[in-house]
Design an enzyme around this catalytic site. Structure first.
Site, PDB file in Angstrom:
ATOM      1  N   ASN A  60      -4.034 -12.697  15.762  1.00 20.93           N
ATOM      2  CA  ASN A  60      -4.914 -11.527  15.829  1.00 20.93           C
ATOM      3  C   ASN A  60      -5.851 -11.699  17.017  1.00 20.93           C
ATOM      4  OD1 ASN A  60      -6.816  -9.426  15.212  1.00 20.93           O
ATOM      5  ND2 ASN A  60      -6.260  -9.609  13.051  1.00 20.93           N
ATOM      6  N   HIS A  94       0.832  -1.210   0.000  1.00 17.94           N
ATOM      7  CA  HIS A  94       0.000   0.000   0.000  1.00 17.94           C
ATOM      8  C   HIS A  94       0.869   1.262   0.000  1.00 17.94           C
ATOM      9  CE1 HIS A  94      -3.785  -2.260   1.692  1.00 17.94           C
ATOM     10  NE2 HIS A  94      -3.429  -2.651   0.480  1.00 17.94           N
ATOM     11  N   CYS A 131       8.202  19.454 -12.523  1.00 18.91           N
ATOM     12  CA  CYS A 131       7.160  19.968 -13.417  1.00 18.91           C
ATOM     13  C   CYS A 131       6.248  21.001 -12.749  1.00 18.91           C
ATOM     14  CB  CYS A 131       6.326  18.823 -14.000  1.00 18.91           C
ATOM     15  SG  CYS A 131       5.170  18.101 -12.819  1.00 18.91           S
TER      16      CYS A 131
HETATM   17 ZN   LIG Z   1       6.280  16.284 -11.862  1.00 20.66          ZN
END
Ligand SMILES: [Zn+2]
Length: 279
Positions: free
Chosen positions: A238, A130, A173
């Site tokens: 668990n 994740h 960018c």
């Molecule tokens: Zn970028």
């Protein structure tokens, strides 16, 4: 032994003598002992203006496209909590297991909190399925570069300064950076989230320990089913019932330990340390 009964003990000894991998799969329950909330349900509510958003709405590419700064504020707040947390006995036990098993060890984790890394588990044997709050990348994928997560603390109801907002922009960018995490409306892939590596590891796994995961997302369940289909063992650790323990109860090679991982995992470390000394 308190948590490992005689049947399981014999199976673990036989596994140790073999060559198949030990794979540890971890979820949010492991980090609960370190004080990190799951950020699901009420833990994860986020208020924008007069509206409350659920985590499943905030943690999406869709929301990032619409309200990038709100998504960033939510993640900055989450990261502020995670960056203060320390690994617990469960994380350190997993690091010990890596030392005992070397390249037979793999860690597949759903946790983005960086606590396995802080506990010393190696990056090369860890699949962050994740992602991680330790890194950010360009939201437009203009390059393959990763950058460290912005290091300023951020509380609920705080506003971003102009200078902070600038730090959230891609140096190449100028578009917004994004946390390097898998969002609810995105799919697993190999490039960022080690999908193929995890499935390949599953085929080589002789013992899978599932720890503190509910089984709510599909890759952990696919890994588990793959291990069981090749006569691998599943041990679910668990304190609460979950999808892995339900599956384990139905399989000859399935075991359930209803305890906190910080209590039960050190017993696995002790057992494998003894076996290593005898070998
Ligand atoms: Zn970028």
């Amino acid at each position: 032994m308190i948590y490992i009964d005689d049947t399981l003990l014999q199976k673990l000894e036989a596994f140790y003598k073999g060559e198949r991998k030990l794979t540890v799969l971890t979820g949010a329950g492991l980090s609960a002992d370190s004080g990190i909330p799951t950020f699901r349900d009420t833990d994860g509510f986020w208020t924008v203006g007069s509206k409350n958003y659920m985590p499943e709405e905030m943690g999406t590419l869709r929301m990032f496209r619409q309200k990038p700064l709100e998504v960033w504020k939510w993640f900055l707040y989450r990261n502020t909590i995670c960056s203060k947390a320390l690994p617990n006995k469960g994380h350190f036990a997993i690091t010990e297991l890596e030392k005992l098993f070397g390249d037979r060890f793999r860690l597949i984790t759903q946790n983005v909190d960086g606590l396995h890394h802080k506990a010393g588990t190696s990056e090369k044997r860890t699949y962050l399925i994740h992602g991680t709050l330790e890194k950010v990348r360009c939201g437009e994928e203009c390059s393959k570069a990763f950058y460290p997560f912005p290091d300023f603390a951020f509380e609920k109801n705080q506003e971003l300064t102009a200078e902070q907002s600038e730090q959230l922009k891609c140096p190449q960018c100028g578009d917004y950076l994004r946390p390097h995490v898998l969002w609810f409306d995105e799919r697993y892939n190999e490039k960022h989230y080690k999908l193929d590596s995890s499935m390949r590891t599953a085929k080589e796994t002789g013992l899978l320990l599932t720890i503190g995961s509910s089984g709510a997302t599909n890759l952990p369940m696919l890994v588990t089913e793959s291990v069981l289909s090749r006569q691998g063992m599943l041990v679910d650790i668990n304190p609460n019932a979950n999808a892995f323990s339900e599956l384990a109860y139905t399989k000859k090679n399935g075991f359930v330990i209803r305890a906190k991982s910080s209590d039960a995992l050190p017993e696995f470390v002790e057992l494998f340390s003894q076996l290593k000394r005898k070998a």
